[in-house]
Design a protein around this motif. Structure first.
Motif, short mmCIF file in Angstrom:
data_model
loop_
_atom_site.label_atom_id
_atom_site.label_comp_id
_atom_site.label_asym_id
_atom_site.label_seq_id
_atom_site.Cartn_x
_atom_site.Cartn_y
_atom_site.Cartn_z
N PHE A 40 -5.79 -5.54 65.03
CA PHE A 40 -5.69 -5.40 63.59
C PHE A 40 -6.19 -6.66 62.89
N PRO A 41 -7.11 -6.54 61.95
CA PRO A 41 -7.60 -7.71 61.23
C PRO A 41 -6.65 -8.09 60.10
N ASP A 42 -6.90 -9.22 59.50
CA ASP A 42 -6.12 -9.66 58.36
C ASP A 42 -6.69 -9.02 57.10
N VAL A 43 -5.91 -8.14 56.48
CA VAL A 43 -6.35 -7.47 55.25
C VAL A 43 -5.45 -7.85 54.08
N SER A 44 -4.80 -9.00 54.19
CA SER A 44 -3.79 -9.38 53.21
C SER A 44 -4.34 -9.50 51.79
N ARG A 45 -5.57 -9.95 51.65
CA ARG A 45 -6.08 -10.17 50.29
C ARG A 45 -6.45 -8.87 49.59
N PHE A 46 -6.40 -7.74 50.30
CA PHE A 46 -6.71 -6.46 49.69
C PHE A 46 -5.48 -5.56 49.53
N MET A 47 -4.32 -5.99 50.04
CA MET A 47 -3.14 -5.15 50.04
C MET A 47 -2.33 -5.34 48.77
N PRO A 48 -1.74 -4.25 48.23
CA PRO A 48 -0.77 -4.41 47.14
C PRO A 48 0.38 -5.29 47.62
N GLU A 49 0.96 -6.07 46.73
CA GLU A 49 1.94 -7.07 47.12
C GLU A 49 3.13 -6.47 47.84
N HIS A 50 3.65 -5.34 47.34
CA HIS A 50 4.84 -4.77 47.96
C HIS A 50 4.55 -4.24 49.36
N LYS A 51 3.32 -3.76 49.60
CA LYS A 51 2.96 -3.29 50.94
C LYS A 51 2.61 -4.44 51.86
N LEU A 52 2.06 -5.50 51.29
CA LEU A 52 1.73 -6.67 52.10
C LEU A 52 2.98 -7.28 52.72
N ASP A 53 4.03 -7.44 51.94
CA ASP A 53 5.27 -8.00 52.46
C ASP A 53 5.83 -7.13 53.57
N HIS A 54 5.73 -5.81 53.39
CA HIS A 54 6.25 -4.89 54.39
C HIS A 54 5.45 -4.95 55.68
N VAL A 55 4.12 -5.01 55.56
CA VAL A 55 3.26 -5.08 56.75
C VAL A 55 3.53 -6.35 57.54
#
Length: 398
Positions: free
Chosen positions: A169-184
């Motif tokens: 899995f690559p790092d997609v943090s800069r494209f994720m909505p904030e609430h989903k990023l924290d969960h991922v």
């Protein structure tokens, strides 16, 4: 080179796995054929590899997908028959979908059964794939008019294991909505398999520049792959099922164009690229209730969910093994009701946090198992009394 990797259909998930193993497994070498004309690869690849794979006394392990007729190869190359032979099933030809039963070509499934008999280890990418293959052998062999072999499942089952398809899995943090990023980050960032001794955050285990490169690759690949209803990564002797389905993306509505003062968002200008990935917010002055939901056919579910998509799958095949019950439907009517409800209340999807587990499909979690699988073992292992006894038993049954 001690690990010999052979892929007769070098494309899609077959290519992805072989490339990963070659990259991660030291002292390995890969031989392959292009992912074209599947039928001919399954029929004739063994003869090609007989000539193209050089004789090398350092080989200890042979790893191949089930497209290859392993029986033919080891008969043509006795030196390869002495290796530890590992066969990996991405799919099986005993249950692979066909339009009509009489269209199933007996030879492809028969070749896979023979390959299992000569392999030392048989690995499936899911329990469903393994069980559907093993429990179909007896019925499949009844297609023979007479002199049918017996107890083939009993001979093959002890060799079988399940290794989920490994994903980096690559790092997609800069494209994720904030609430989903924290969960991922909380659910997916985990330590690696203890057997391998890997530690740390597997979704953040690369240098920052490499993260950006991988993320860019992900966007490019998903834009070209997820946006099409025709999977070029499926393999099989019949036309893939999804190639006979209409493309739901061809009727996708375009979002309202943003005003000039709002056209400063960080999403790519190509709306399809943005919405297919479901990774970034779509601007335009619309609130969540006004913005349209976008349906995609991702072909690679374990990646789509990681990138923020909400899975909605049939309660059949491998899906119940992978996804929690709330993401499954049993009938077309149930699917319609779920989609209608989502369209009325899109925030159900947009604000949803996935309740399943993704870490078990990561390379970090599976690295130790694959390394153990491809560990060199003494050649003498295959001439023990137990192996001789099994060979004698096989000859009697045949």
């Amino acid at each position: 080179m001690s690990v010999l990797l052979i892929e007769a259909f070098y494309g899609g998930s077959h290519k992805q796995l072989m490339d990963l193993l070659q990259e991660e497994i030291e002292d390995s070498v890969l031989f392959h054929l292009p992912a074209k004309k599947w039928h001919w690869r399954a029929r004739t690849a063994a003869l090609y590899f007989m000539q193209s794979v050089p004789v090398n006394p350092d080989y200890r392990i042979l790893f191949a997908s089930s497209v290859l007729n392993l029986t033919e190869l080891v008969a043509l190359r006795p030196d390869l028959g002495k290796l530890k032979k590992v066969l990996y099933f991405h799919e099986n030809q005993l249950t692979y979908p066909v339009q009509k039963c009489q269209e199933r070509d007996f030879q492809y499934g028969y070749n896979q059964i023979l390959s299992c008999l000569v392999a030392d280890v048989v690995v499936f990418n899911s329990s469903y794939n393994m069980e559907s293959f093993l429990t179909s052998i007896e019925k499949f062999m009844k297609l023979m008019p007479d002199h049918r072999p017996k107890d083939l499942e009993k001979l093959i089952r002890p060799k079988c294991q399940v290794f989920y398809f490994p994903v980096k899995f690559p790092d997609v943090s800069r494209f994720m909505p904030e609430h989903k990023l924290d969960h991922v980050e909380k659910s997916a960032c985990t330590k690696g398999n203890e057997e391998d001794g890997a530690q740390g955050n597997w979704c953040m285990d690369m240098p920052s520049q490499e993260k950006e490169d991988r993320t860019a690759d992900l966007i490019e690949k998903n834009h070209s792959n997820l946006g099409s209803a025709h999977s070029k990564t499926q393999s099989g002797f019949c036309t893939p099922l999804e190639e006979r389905l209409p493309n739901p993306l061809t009727t996708e509505e375009k979002l309202d164009k943003p005003t000039s003062s709002q056209n400063t968002n960080t999403c790519p200008k190509d709306n399809n690229q943005c919405v297919t990935l479901n990774l970034c917010k779509v601007s335009g002055g619309l609130d969540h209730q006004q913005k349209a939901l976008h349906l995609v056919w991702p072909h690679r579910w374990i990646e789509a969910v990681y990138c923020g998509c909400y899975p909605l799958c049939p309660k059949a095949l491998v899906y119940p093994e992978i996804f929690p019950a709330e993401y499954l439907y049993s009938t077309p009517e149930q699917l319609f009701k779920r989609l209608r409800n989502f369209c009325k209340k899109p925030d159900i999807v947009r604000k949803h946090l996935y309740k399943g587990e993704m870490a078990r499909f990561s390379w970090a979690a599976l690295r130790g198992k694959f390394r153990s699988l491809l560990t060199t073992e003494p050649k003498e292992r295959f001439v023990t009394d137990g192996a001789k006894s099994q060979t004698c038993s096989l000859r009697q049954n045949l």
